[in-house]
Scaffold this active site. Structure first.
Site: not given
Lengths: 375, 86, 453
Positions: A121, A126, A151-152, A236, A262, A333-334, A361
């Site tokens: 909410e 957390s 909400i996924t 999950e 490359r 690279g680029g 965290d």
């Protein structure tokens, strides 16, 4: 294990690996309905039905999510698929009674009914206990009021498992889980949230305005919401970060291909030790992350508390995923930085891994606490 | 009842540090009296899982079962895997 | 034993038991406004009253600090006052009149200097004398330190009306023989208490009663019913007054009742506004005067009195009490109106979220006291690594009583509080709580005592 679904699944994966499906950065907000249908047809959502919800089933689901992460061009879809499996299918199979399972599993496991769970909410992320959404018992139904966000699948969901404070006879019973259909009166899923990454995984806000929820729609016991949520989140995490491992597999494959082809200074750049190391680092993280996920899946059937192991796995894989994308970009690279390269999209899709399913965290703080470190 | 005593000892050691196991009634509502909270219940479950080999990650738990010391003892009895021959 | 003195605000006689006034800093500075200042340790002596009154009447600034203040504390306050007086002389040509500065502990624990103007003190003193009928026959027992604003009623107002003030040495309130002696030897007619000094009196009386006391004022907190019952027995011929206020606004609400009502009422109501005071309740329905409330309402108390402080003295300036254009002072207390009475619900800053639920620490302490199993109760929340725990320290209800077992207290409290508001960890105290400079339980001392066990 070779089952009918296994064949269908490997067929689906094979299709997905074909270069024709290689897409550039996906358009914002487009839920890939076609891809979802193809995934559903492969039977992926029936994994728990076949293999159970214990270690065997979890490892099968982990394996499939990794494969999806490895082959799918659409990481948002992987994320939505994980949500389908954990929030709704695992939750129902593990905690709901037979009537509720019979009613909703067919739709969920065929992928025709998309599901999600409503926990967060605006003032309770957390700090899940700070939620204010409340379900008050009135006879044979609860009256649910509140607002949830982040909400996924909400914008495309047919059902949502809603976690809300439960009040029965004036007594606060704690948090319970309820299966709510999004087409019921009072349920509003119209507000979508635009995010920087995972844009093909629709995410939104939902408001509940005096929604009538029959008592029979409650999942598990009254007040058992925290315990259920704890178990659902473990699954999950295992599945979402299995998907991340698969995405890292994809990065390794791309990077190996690129560095072999490359050429600079007359030789392939892959012969430069430092460049090769970047790819090796990602593979090391893959080995560690995948092994940890499998080990936790095994321990779920056991007797010990896997909280620290799950937190460690989540922290490790989410951060390794971001590092791996950055390494892949540096290797390319680029060319990796061009808009025509998918790597920019990978990065935006990898970053939220440290945020969803528990902020890294706070998880580190939790580990410290569980070690007995006083604050 | 050894399990009930173990449960009481654990509770007064970890939570109600001002009480002794002897004075803790077997039917005391631990939640209503603030001795357990919804968060410390999870801690208690962890101890049950480790001590009595209960697969706490895979069974559906009714929190009402864990309200009293005797409720907790019954829960352990019903779900434990390491019955020691007495 | 003692000396008599005359104060120049009014006339009065003061009986003192001990102590002398130490002039910690007395800087004389002649300014355009003729400002002078004095910072005194509030040792209770007649000379202190005389000197303060004389300085105030000349328009000077007087600061009264706790009697046991350290040199460095007195120096720090003196610096503030001197700076203030100097900046006042430069900025304000007009005579403001004398200012009495009393340090009060802010919510952060750092003391704030509340500036009380003499004109306001004079109005308050006149009200007090009129309401309680102070006169030459009044004998007031002064229990609280003189750096507390409560002394404006039990000491200054009585002296101004020509009455006598019997001083109780605040360092000896636990000495039951001493305190009982004060009551017995001087037959006070008026006594003002805060919950901790009420407990000291009840302890000292040990069942005896004192018919001389005609008025008892309770202020500064909520007293347990057990204490109130003892008080009613101790002072059988007294009227009891529950008075509500703060240093910034002095007193604003009073509820006067009989001894029986004082003992029997579950929770004492806050009362009605004192003459000249305006009290408002700021609830969802808007800000309404408490005199005009009809429906049930709950909210913050906002107050305007004829004796409001000018503001706080900080960094040499007078910081106003309220925002400009708004002279209602927010008390930061939550109150409710129901059944025609105003009730105290608790400090607004003692309301916090515990595991997602809103709780009020005052309410929890009140619930503990209402079980009548405890005397004083002190609640706090501690967070260890993301898990919040509610702690409650408590004392026995009286000298003859045992400290109740944790089990008994939990059972009794669970009948009054929802599960989420129940204390998780209990700490019985066999001795009374250590108190802070405001006479309230000193939380940090309580915590360190627990830790050292």
């Amino acid at each position: 294990m070779t089952t009918i679904t296994e064949d269908r699944w490997s067929g689906f994966i094979k299709e997905l690996s074909k270069p024709a499906h290689e897409s550039e950065r996906t358009q914002p907000g487009d839920f890939a309905a076609g891809l979802w249908e193809a995934a559903s047809d492969s039977g992926v959502f029936a994994t728990f039905a076949e293999a159970g919800t214990h270690a065997t089933g979890m490892k099968a689901a982990i394996s499939r999510m990794r494969e999806l992460g490895r082959t799918s061009p659409d990481r948002g879809l992987t994320f939505s698929a994980v949500t389908q499996l954990a929030s709704t299918i695992y939750c129902l199979r593990a905690f709901a009674d037979k009537a509720l399972c019979d009613r909703y599993l067919p739709g969920a496991e065929s992928g025709t009914a998309i599901g999600g769970h409503a926990i967060t909410e605006p003032d309770a992320g957390s700090d899940v206990m700070n939620m204010t959404s409340t379900a008050t018992l009135c006879g044979e139904h609860y009256v649910l009021t509140g607002a949830k966000c982040f909400i996924t699948n909400a914008p495309v969901a047919a059902t949502l498992i809603v976690y809300a404070k439960t009040v029965e006879d004036g007594v606060d019973k704690g948090i319970s889980a309820f299966l709510v259909e999004t087409n019921w009166p009072g349920v509003d899923t119209s507000k979508t949230m635009e995010t920087a990454g995972l844009r093909t995984s629709p995410i939104g806000e939902v408001t509940f305005d005096n929604v009538h929820v029959p008592v029979t729609q409650r999942v598990g016991h009254s007040g058992a919401g925290l315990l259920i949520l704890d178990q659902v989140m473990k699954r999950e995490i295992l599945l979402a970060f299995a998907g991340n491992i698969g995405e890292m597999d994809q990065l390794v494959a791309r990077s190996v291909h690129y560095v072999n082809n490359r050429k600079q200074f007359g030789t392939s750049i892959g012969s430069n030790q430092l460049v090769a190391n970047r790819i090796a680092e990602t593979q090391i993280a893959i080995e560690l992350g995948a092994a940890l996920l499998d080990s936790v899946a095994d321990r779920l059937d056991g007797f010990d508390d896997v909280t620290v192991a799950i937190a460690a796995a989540k922290i490790f894989i989410s951060e390794a995923n971001v590092d791996s994308v950055v390494n892949a970009m540096r290797v390319h690279g680029g060319n990796g930085y061009l808009d025509s390269s998918p790597l920019g999209g990978y990065l935006l899709d990898a970053v939220p891994g440290a945020i969803y399913s528990g902020s890294n965290d706070l998880l580190r703080t939790k580990i410290a606490t569980m070690l007995g470190i006083h604050s | 009842m050894p399990i009930l005593n173990d449960v009481k000892n654990y509770i007064v050691e970890k939570f109600a540090t001002d009480l002794t196991a002897e004075e803790l009634p077997s039917d005391l509502d631990l939640l209503a009296t603030g001795i357990l909270t919804s968060i410390t219940t999870v801690q208690l479950l962890g101890w049950c899982g480790r001590t009595y080999q209960i697969p706490i990650n895979s069974i559906s738990i009714n929190p009402d079962d864990l309200k009293t010391p005797e409720g907790i003892a019954c829960f352990i009895e019903a779900n434990r895997s390491n019955v020691v021959a007495s | 034993m003692g000396s008599t003195t005359k104060s120049t605000i009014g006339t009065g006689r003061l009986a003192v038991s001990a102590g002398k006034v130490v002039d910690a800093v007395a800087g004389i500075r002649e300014g355009r406004a003729g400002d002078r200042f004095g910072v005194y340790r509030a040792v209770k002596s007649g000379r202190l009253v005389d000197e303060c009154a004389e300085l105030l009447n000349r328009g000077g600034v007087v600061a009264l600090v706790p009697a046991a203040s350290s040199e460095s504390y007195v120096e720090a306050i003196a610096e503030q006052i001197e700076f203030f007086v100097r900046s006042q002389a430069e900025a304000e040509p007009a005579e403001r009149g004398g200012i009495l500065a009393l340090p009060t502990s802010g919510s952060t624990g750092a003391p704030k200097l509340v500036a009380l103007p003499v004109a306001g003190i004079e109005r308050f003193v006149r009200w007090g004398a009129a309401y309680f009928g102070f006169g030459p026959l009044t004998v007031s027992l002064s229990l609280s330190p003189w750096n507390f604003d409560v002394s404006l009623l039990d000491t200054w107002a009585v002296l101004a009306a020509g009455g006598s003030v019997v001083v109780a040495d605040t360092a000896r309130l636990h000495d039951t023989a001493y305190l009982a002696g004060r009551l017995r030897d001087h037959c006070p007619t008026f006594v003002q208490v805060v919950p901790s000094t009420l407990d000291a009196l009840v302890n000292a009386a040990d069942g005896a009663s004192y018919a001389s006391v005609r008025d008892v004022v309770l202020t500064g907190g909520v007293a347990s019913r057990a204490s109130r019952i003892s008080a009613a027995r101790m002072f059988p011929r007294a009227k009891f007054h529950n008075v509500y206020g703060a240093t910034e606004i002095n007193d604003c609400l009073i509820e006067t009742m009989s001894a029986v009502q004082f003992a029997e009422t579950e929770t004492l109501p806050l009362g009605s506004p004192i003459d000249g005071c305006e009290v408002f309740l700021d609830s969802d329905g808007g800000t309404q005067s408490v005199g005009h409330l009809h429906a049930e309402a709950e909210g913050e108390l906002l107050v305007r009195t004829p004796w409001m402080a000018l503001g706080y003295i900080t960094d040499g300036a007078l910081r106003p009490l309220t925002a400009p254009g708004d002279d209602l002072y927010p008390m930061k207390d939550q109150a409710s109106w129901s059944d025609g009475h105003l009730h105290y619900l608790g400090r607004r800053d003692r309301t916090l979220k515990l595991r997602g639920q809103r709780i009020n620490l005052d309410e929890i302490e009140q619930a503990a006291r209402r079980t009548e199993a405890v005397g004083m109760a002190c609640a706090w929340v501690e967070e260890t690594g993301g898990a919040q725990q509610l702690h409650l320290a408590y004392t026995a209800p009286g000298p003859e009583h045992q400290v109740p077992s944790g089990l008994r207290l939990r059972l009794a409290m669970s009948a009054r509080l929802p599960a989420f508001a129940m204390p998780n960890l209990l700490h019985p105290f066999t001795a009374p709580f250590p108190l802070n400079g405001n006479g309230k339980p000193d939380l940090s001392s309580i915590k360190s005592r627990i830790e050292s066990e």
